[in-house]
Design a protein around this motif. Structure first.
Motif, PDB file in Angstrom:
ATOM      1  N   PRO A  72      43.400-114.639   6.986  1.00 45.54           N
ATOM      2  CA  PRO A  72      42.337-114.075   6.149  1.00 45.54           C
ATOM      3  C   PRO A  72      42.000-112.653   6.599  1.00 45.54           C
ATOM      4  O   PRO A  72      42.064-112.328   7.779  1.00 45.54           O
ATOM      5  N   TYR A  73      41.664-111.845   5.644  1.00 51.97           N
ATOM      6  CA  TYR A  73      41.275-110.484   5.985  1.00 51.97           C
ATOM      7  C   TYR A  73      39.858-110.258   5.469  1.00 51.97           C
ATOM      8  O   TYR A  73      39.415-110.865   4.509  1.00 51.97           O
ATOM      9  N   TYR A  74      39.147-109.416   6.129  1.00 48.48           N
ATOM     10  CA  TYR A  74      37.765-109.153   5.780  1.00 48.48           C
ATOM     11  C   TYR A  74      37.614-107.684   5.432  1.00 48.48           C
ATOM     12  O   TYR A  74      38.146-106.817   6.103  1.00 48.48           O
ATOM     13  N   VAL A  75      36.872-107.444   4.378  1.00 46.06           N
ATOM     14  CA  VAL A  75      36.640-106.078   3.934  1.00 46.06           C
ATOM     15  C   VAL A  75      35.282-105.640   4.465  1.00 46.06           C
ATOM     16  O   VAL A  75      34.287-106.336   4.300  1.00 46.06           O
ATOM     17  N   GLN A  76      35.260-104.505   5.109  1.00 46.48           N
ATOM     18  CA  GLN A  76      34.004-103.999   5.642  1.00 46.48           C
ATOM     19  C   GLN A  76      33.297-103.183   4.562  1.00 46.48           C
ATOM     20  O   GLN A  76      33.913-102.373   3.870  1.00 46.48           O
ATOM     21  N   ALA A  77      31.998-103.413   4.421  1.00 51.68           N
ATOM     22  CA  ALA A  77      31.218-102.697   3.421  1.00 51.68           C
ATOM     23  C   ALA A  77      31.074-101.235   3.830  1.00 51.68           C
ATOM     24  O   ALA A  77      31.036-100.916   5.016  1.00 51.68           O
ATOM     25  N   PRO A  78      30.980-100.350   2.858  1.00 44.36           N
ATOM     26  CA  PRO A  78      30.779 -98.942   3.187  1.00 44.36           C
ATOM     27  C   PRO A  78      29.389 -98.738   3.782  1.00 44.36           C
ATOM     28  O   PRO A  78      28.490 -99.553   3.570  1.00 44.36           O
ATOM     29  N   PRO A  79      29.179 -97.669   4.505  1.00 43.33           N
ATOM     30  CA  PRO A  79      27.858 -97.439   5.092  1.00 43.33           C
ATOM     31  C   PRO A  79      26.818 -97.172   4.000  1.00 43.33           C
ATOM     32  O   PRO A  79      27.155 -96.691   2.918  1.00 43.33           O
ATOM     33  N   PRO A  80      25.554 -97.491   4.259  1.00 47.57           N
ATOM     34  CA  PRO A  80      24.517 -97.262   3.248  1.00 47.57           C
ATOM     35  C   PRO A  80      24.287 -95.766   3.043  1.00 47.57           C
ATOM     36  O   PRO A  80      24.619 -94.955   3.901  1.00 47.57           O
ATOM     37  N   PRO A  81      23.701 -95.394   1.914  1.00 49.81           N
ATOM     38  CA  PRO A  81      23.435 -93.980   1.673  1.00 49.81           C
ATOM     39  C   PRO A  81      22.420 -93.426   2.667  1.00 49.81           C
ATOM     40  O   PRO A  81      21.665 -94.176   3.291  1.00 49.81           O
ATOM     41  N   ALA A  82      22.389 -92.122   2.794  1.00 48.65           N
ATOM     42  CA  ALA A  82      21.481 -91.473   3.741  1.00 48.65           C
ATOM     43  C   ALA A  82      20.040 -91.781   3.360  1.00 48.65           C
ATOM     44  O   ALA A  82      19.663 -91.747   2.197  1.00 48.65           O
ATOM     45  N   GLY A  83      19.230 -92.127   4.360  1.00 47.47           N
ATOM     46  CA  GLY A  83      17.828 -92.420   4.133  1.00 47.47           C
ATOM     47  C   GLY A  83      17.543 -93.870   3.816  1.00 47.47           C
ATOM     48  O   GLY A  83      16.387 -94.274   3.752  1.00 47.47           O
TER      49      GLY A  83
END
Length: 70
Positions: free
Chosen positions: A15-26
C-alpha cells in the motif's frame, strides 16, 4: 490415478500513502504555538433581541394572507 495440486502465490502490491499538501499560509494548524485567535482575547456574545420571532410572525401572517387571497 493421481492428482497433483499446484499452489501459486499472488503478490499484492504494497500500500502507498499520499501525503496531503501543506495548508495555505495563515491557516491554523495543531502544532501552531501562538495561534492568531489567542491574541484577541475572549469572544463576547450579545443578545440581538426578539427580531427573529417578529420576522417569523410577519412571514407567517404574509403567508396566511396570500393563501387567503389566492
Amino acid at each position: 490415478m493421481s492428482s497433483a495440486t499446484t499452489q501459486t502465490t499472488v503478490a499484492h502490491p504494497a500500500p502507498y500513502y499520499v501525503q496531503a499538501p501543506p495548508p495555505p499560509a495563515g491557516y491554523p494548524t495543531r502544532d501552531d504555538q501562538n495561534p492568531p485567535a489567542a491574541a484577541h482575547g475572549p469572544v463576547e456574545t450579545k443578545s440581538k433581541g426578539d427580531d427573529f420571532w417578529k420576522g417569523c410572525a410577519a412571514a407567517l401572517c404574509c403567508c396566511c394572507l396570500l393563501d387567503a387571497c389566492f
